[in-house]
Motif scaffolding. Structure first.
Motif, mmCIF file in Angstrom:
data_model
loop_
_atom_site.group_PDB
_atom_site.id
_atom_site.type_symbol
_atom_site.label_atom_id
_atom_site.label_comp_id
_atom_site.label_asym_id
_atom_site.label_seq_id
_atom_site.Cartn_x
_atom_site.Cartn_y
_atom_site.Cartn_z
ATOM 1 N N MET A 9 14.423 -1.963 17.898
ATOM 2 C CA MET A 9 14.470 -1.174 16.679
ATOM 3 C C MET A 9 13.411 -1.697 15.716
ATOM 4 O O MET A 9 13.213 -2.895 15.569
ATOM 5 C CB MET A 9 15.859 -1.261 16.047
ATOM 6 N N GLY A 10 12.723 -0.789 15.048
ATOM 7 C CA GLY A 10 11.728 -1.148 14.053
ATOM 8 C C GLY A 10 12.377 -1.613 12.765
ATOM 9 O O GLY A 10 13.574 -1.434 12.544
ATOM 10 N N GLU A 11 11.579 -2.213 11.922
ATOM 11 C CA GLU A 11 12.055 -2.719 10.638
ATOM 12 C C GLU A 11 11.357 -1.935 9.528
ATOM 13 O O GLU A 11 10.147 -1.738 9.576
ATOM 14 C CB GLU A 11 11.699 -4.204 10.546
ATOM 15 N N ILE A 12 12.119 -1.458 8.551
ATOM 16 C CA ILE A 12 11.548 -0.752 7.410
ATOM 17 C C ILE A 12 11.279 -1.789 6.312
ATOM 18 O O ILE A 12 12.204 -2.445 5.831
ATOM 19 C CB ILE A 12 12.497 0.344 6.875
ATOM 20 N N VAL A 13 10.006 -1.923 5.935
ATOM 21 C CA VAL A 13 9.584 -2.916 4.955
ATOM 22 C C VAL A 13 9.000 -2.181 3.744
ATOM 23 O O VAL A 13 8.007 -1.474 3.862
ATOM 24 C CB VAL A 13 8.518 -3.870 5.528
ATOM 25 N N VAL A 14 9.632 -2.357 2.596
ATOM 26 C CA VAL A 14 9.173 -1.739 1.355
ATOM 27 C C VAL A 14 8.254 -2.724 0.645
ATOM 28 O O VAL A 14 8.648 -3.864 0.377
ATOM 29 C CB VAL A 14 10.375 -1.368 0.453
ATOM 30 N N VAL A 15 7.019 -2.298 0.360
ATOM 31 C CA VAL A 15 6.035 -3.141 -0.324
ATOM 32 C C VAL A 15 5.675 -2.438 -1.627
ATOM 33 O O VAL A 15 5.160 -1.323 -1.615
ATOM 34 C CB VAL A 15 4.777 -3.341 0.549
ATOM 35 N N GLU A 16 5.982 -3.105 -2.749
ATOM 36 C CA GLU A 16 5.789 -2.468 -4.058
ATOM 37 C C GLU A 16 5.238 -3.445 -5.083
ATOM 38 O O GLU A 16 5.551 -4.633 -5.067
ATOM 39 C CB GLU A 16 7.120 -1.945 -4.609
ATOM 40 N N ASN A 17 4.453 -2.903 -6.002
ATOM 41 C CA ASN A 17 4.083 -3.588 -7.240
ATOM 42 C C ASN A 17 5.099 -3.170 -8.288
ATOM 43 O O ASN A 17 5.340 -1.970 -8.458
ATOM 44 C CB ASN A 17 2.695 -3.154 -7.713
ATOM 45 N N VAL A 18 5.685 -4.128 -8.980
ATOM 46 C CA VAL A 18 6.636 -3.819 -10.042
ATOM 47 C C VAL A 18 6.389 -4.732 -11.235
ATOM 48 O O VAL A 18 5.845 -5.823 -11.100
ATOM 49 C CB VAL A 18 8.117 -3.962 -9.594
ATOM 50 N N THR A 19 6.807 -4.260 -12.406
ATOM 51 C CA THR A 19 6.767 -5.084 -13.614
ATOM 52 C C THR A 19 8.084 -5.834 -13.721
ATOM 53 O O THR A 19 9.030 -5.576 -12.960
ATOM 54 C CB THR A 19 6.571 -4.208 -14.860
ATOM 55 N N LEU A 20 8.191 -6.729 -14.688
ATOM 56 C CA LEU A 20 9.451 -7.452 -14.885
ATOM 57 C C LEU A 20 10.609 -6.509 -15.195
ATOM 58 O O LEU A 20 11.748 -6.798 -14.852
ATOM 59 C CB LEU A 20 9.317 -8.484 -16.005
ATOM 60 N N ASP A 21 10.316 -5.369 -15.831
ATOM 61 C CA ASP A 21 11.390 -4.415 -16.115
ATOM 62 C C ASP A 21 11.515 -3.346 -15.021
ATOM 63 O O ASP A 21 12.147 -2.317 -15.218
ATOM 64 C CB ASP A 21 11.249 -3.791 -17.508
ATOM 65 N N GLY A 22 10.922 -3.621 -13.858
ATOM 66 C CA GLY A 22 11.148 -2.780 -12.685
ATOM 67 C C GLY A 22 10.294 -1.539 -12.557
ATOM 68 O O GLY A 22 10.492 -0.734 -11.653
ATOM 69 N N VAL A 23 9.309 -1.351 -13.447
ATOM 70 C CA VAL A 23 8.455 -0.167 -13.376
ATOM 71 C C VAL A 23 7.522 -0.288 -12.170
ATOM 72 O O VAL A 23 6.885 -1.319 -11.962
ATOM 73 C CB VAL A 23 7.643 0.024 -14.675
ATOM 74 N N MET A 24 7.443 0.794 -11.390
ATOM 75 C CA MET A 24 6.556 0.842 -10.236
ATOM 76 C C MET A 24 5.491 1.933 -10.377
ATOM 77 O O MET A 24 4.612 2.051 -9.539
ATOM 78 C CB MET A 24 7.363 1.097 -8.964
ATOM 79 N N GLN A 25 5.556 2.704 -11.427
ATOM 80 C CA GLN A 25 4.699 3.876 -11.604
ATOM 81 C C GLN A 25 3.251 3.497 -11.880
ATOM 82 O O GLN A 25 2.967 2.691 -12.755
ATOM 83 C CB GLN A 25 5.235 4.733 -12.750
ATOM 84 N N ALA A 26 2.342 4.084 -11.133
ATOM 85 C CA ALA A 26 0.894 4.031 -11.367
ATOM 86 C C ALA A 26 0.314 2.629 -11.556
ATOM 87 O O ALA A 26 -0.399 2.380 -12.524
ATOM 88 C CB ALA A 26 0.531 4.908 -12.566
ATOM 89 N N PRO A 27 0.538 1.707 -10.617
ATOM 90 C CA PRO A 27 -0.045 0.385 -10.789
ATOM 91 C C PRO A 27 -1.565 0.359 -10.620
ATOM 92 O O PRO A 27 -2.236 -0.503 -11.161
ATOM 93 C CB PRO A 27 0.619 -0.447 -9.694
ATOM 94 N N GLY A 28 -2.128 1.355 -9.899
ATOM 95 C CA GLY A 28 -3.532 1.293 -9.532
ATOM 96 C C GLY A 28 -4.545 1.852 -10.510
ATOM 97 O O GLY A 28 -5.684 1.397 -10.539
ATOM 98 N N GLY A 29 -4.174 2.847 -11.309
ATOM 99 C CA GLY A 29 -5.172 3.438 -12.189
ATOM 100 C C GLY A 29 -4.574 4.415 -13.177
ATOM 101 O O GLY A 29 -3.465 4.919 -12.971
#
Length: 194
Positions: free
Chosen positions: A1-21
């Motif tokens: 079985m494969g493994e689902i790995v979530v890779v995210e940039n987040v702020t201390l308050d959990g924001v993940m929106q638009a880290p790149g630009g």
């Protein structure tokens, strides 16, 4: 079985929106796009690069897939991420896209997202990495399909924006910290398992 790995940039308050630009994702009048860029360093690049070079595939929601395709499929500057992203199989969860998908090595997963991902996870043996794709990540977490989280936690509080564990996220869930790497700019790359 494969493994689902979530890779995210987040702020201390959990924001993940638009880290790149700035134009990456302005939904909800979000004006802090590009917040992760000032924190890039060699430690972060090496740590993330190690994971990207491993065997496996990518799992993306429609919006993230189209955003990545719009940028990375056109790059020819020798960036190592370009070659990796172009060569990896990209599984795309969408109810609105149709095949053929525009980016090479792309496979459409239609139907109910969590059912499609559960079948994919059962069929594969290598890790499948989810980048961005907040709605998809929240659905997978709620269904108990995430095997590992690799979170680049930036020393920054934005106060607004889409959060990784915001609306639609799984209810109470404990995570176990299995590894940390700290960058020279204060980003903590933390790996957790449910």
């Amino acid at each position: 079985m494969g493994e689902i790995v979530v890779v995210e940039n987040v702020t201390l308050d959990g924001v993940m929106q638009a880290p790149g630009g700035p134009a990456e994702d302005t939904r909800g009048d979000f004006r802090f796009g590009g917040w992760a860029r000032p924190y890039a360093d060699q430690v972060s690049a090496a740590t993330m690069g190690k994971g990207m070079s491993e065997d496996g595939a990518l799992l993306l929601g429609r919006r993230t897939y189209l955003d990545l395709h719009g940028f990375w499929a056109k790059q020819d500057d020798g960036n190592p991420y370009t070659e990796v992203l172009n060569r990896k199989t990209k599984y795309v969860v969408s109810r609105t896209l149709a095949e053929p998908l525009p980016w090479e090595h792309s496979v459409l997963l239609g139907g109910e997202p969590t059912d499609a991902v559960a079948r994919l996870r059962a069929d594969l043996t290598a890790p499948v990495v989810v980048l961005g794709s907040g709605m998809l990540v929240r659905a997978l977490a709620a269904a108990g399909l995430v095997d590992r989280y690799v979170l680049s936690i930036h020393p920054l509080v934005l106060g607004s924006g889409t959060r990784l564990f915001g609306a639609g996220a799984a209810a109470y869930r404990e995570l176990t910290l299995v590894e940390t790497v700290t960058s020279t700019t204060g980003v903590i790359i933390a790996t957790y398992r449910p």
